[in-house]
Write a protein that holds these residues in place. Structure first.
Motif, PDB file in Angstrom:
ATOM      1  N   LEU A   1      28.623  42.616 -22.233  1.00 63.85           N
ATOM      2  CA  LEU A   1      29.211  43.070 -20.963  1.00 63.85           C
ATOM      3  C   LEU A   1      30.619  43.621 -21.159  1.00 63.85           C
ATOM      4  O   LEU A   1      31.039  44.499 -20.416  1.00 63.85           O
ATOM      5  CB  LEU A   1      29.202  41.946 -19.935  1.00 63.85           C
ATOM      6  CG  LEU A   1      27.833  41.603 -19.363  1.00 63.85           C
ATOM      7  CD1 LEU A   1      27.941  40.465 -18.365  1.00 63.85           C
ATOM      8  CD2 LEU A   1      27.170  42.803 -18.725  1.00 63.85           C
ATOM      9  N   GLU A   2      31.339  43.134 -22.146  1.00 59.69           N
ATOM     10  CA  GLU A   2      32.656  43.695 -22.443  1.00 59.69           C
ATOM     11  C   GLU A   2      32.528  45.164 -22.843  1.00 59.69           C
ATOM     12  O   GLU A   2      33.304  46.008 -22.404  1.00 59.69           O
ATOM     13  CB  GLU A   2      33.341  42.909 -23.560  1.00 59.69           C
ATOM     14  CG  GLU A   2      33.853  41.558 -23.116  1.00 59.69           C
ATOM     15  CD  GLU A   2      34.399  40.711 -24.260  1.00 59.69           C
ATOM     16  OE1 GLU A   2      34.310  41.143 -25.438  1.00 59.69           O
ATOM     17  OE2 GLU A   2      34.889  39.619 -23.987  1.00 59.69           O
ATOM     18  N   VAL A   3      31.537  45.472 -23.667  1.00 60.90           N
ATOM     19  CA  VAL A   3      31.299  46.856 -24.091  1.00 60.90           C
ATOM     20  C   VAL A   3      30.884  47.706 -22.895  1.00 60.90           C
ATOM     21  O   VAL A   3      31.430  48.791 -22.669  1.00 60.90           O
ATOM     22  CB  VAL A   3      30.207  46.909 -25.196  1.00 60.90           C
ATOM     23  CG1 VAL A   3      29.829  48.341 -25.513  1.00 60.90           C
ATOM     24  CG2 VAL A   3      30.671  46.187 -26.440  1.00 60.90           C
ATOM     25  N   ILE A   4      29.926  47.212 -22.111  1.00 62.90           N
ATOM     26  CA  ILE A   4      29.435  47.950 -20.944  1.00 62.90           C
ATOM     27  C   ILE A   4      30.559  48.160 -19.938  1.00 62.90           C
ATOM     28  O   ILE A   4      30.707  49.240 -19.370  1.00 62.90           O
ATOM     29  CB  ILE A   4      28.240  47.207 -20.302  1.00 62.90           C
ATOM     30  CG1 ILE A   4      27.059  47.182 -21.278  1.00 62.90           C
ATOM     31  CG2 ILE A   4      27.845  47.836 -18.970  1.00 62.90           C
ATOM     32  CD1 ILE A   4      25.949  46.240 -20.884  1.00 62.90           C
ATOM     33  N   ASN A   5      31.376  47.137 -19.743  1.00 60.37           N
ATOM     34  CA  ASN A   5      32.504  47.226 -18.807  1.00 60.37           C
ATOM     35  C   ASN A   5      33.489  48.311 -19.225  1.00 60.37           C
ATOM     36  O   ASN A   5      33.980  49.065 -18.387  1.00 60.37           O
ATOM     37  CB  ASN A   5      33.202  45.868 -18.722  1.00 60.37           C
ATOM     38  CG  ASN A   5      34.279  45.836 -17.668  1.00 60.37           C
ATOM     39  OD1 ASN A   5      34.088  46.346 -16.576  1.00 60.37           O
ATOM     40  ND2 ASN A   5      35.398  45.244 -17.990  1.00 60.37           N
ATOM     41  N   LYS A   6      33.773  48.399 -20.507  1.00 60.54           N
ATOM     42  CA  LYS A   6      34.715  49.424 -20.980  1.00 60.54           C
ATOM     43  C   LYS A   6      34.166  50.818 -20.754  1.00 60.54           C
ATOM     44  O   LYS A   6      34.915  51.737 -20.433  1.00 60.54           O
ATOM     45  CB  LYS A   6      35.041  49.202 -22.446  1.00 60.54           C
ATOM     46  CG  LYS A   6      35.951  48.013 -22.616  1.00 60.54           C
ATOM     47  CD  LYS A   6      36.400  47.826 -24.014  1.00 60.54           C
ATOM     48  CE  LYS A   6      37.280  46.602 -23.991  1.00 60.54           C
ATOM     49  NZ  LYS A   6      37.876  46.152 -25.121  1.00 60.54           N
TER      50      LYS A   6
END
Length: 81
Positions: free
Chosen positions: A68-73
């Motif tokens: 989710l950190e990757v998707i959020n960025k």
């Protein structure tokens, strides 16, 4: 990697998001393909992915914090994990 345009459930969407991010991490797809796929999935399934500017509970449980950190960025969604 074959990605459908629309998904029936949040769980199905979460599985595909996992596959996309995992494919990027294992160098099966490049950065541009990752970004295109995430934006494409969000555009067509945003109501299953995000509610009230936060990832849905099912997506959080299915994908986990690191993905989710990757998707959020990529999507620039404000969210507390």
């Amino acid at each position: 990697m074959e990605i459908k345009m629309f998904y029936k459930t949040q769980r199905e969407l979460g599985e595909v998001l996992n596959k996309v991010v995992d494919s990027y991490w294992s160098d099966e797809i490049d950065e541009n393909d990752l970004i295109k796929a995430i934006k494409y999935l969000y555009k067509n399934n945003s109501s299953k992915m995000v509610k009230d500017k936060t990832f849905t509970t099912v997506i959080k449980q299915q994908c986990g914090k690191r993905r989710l950190e990757v998707i959020n960025k990529i999507l620039s969604i404000e969210d507390d994990y």
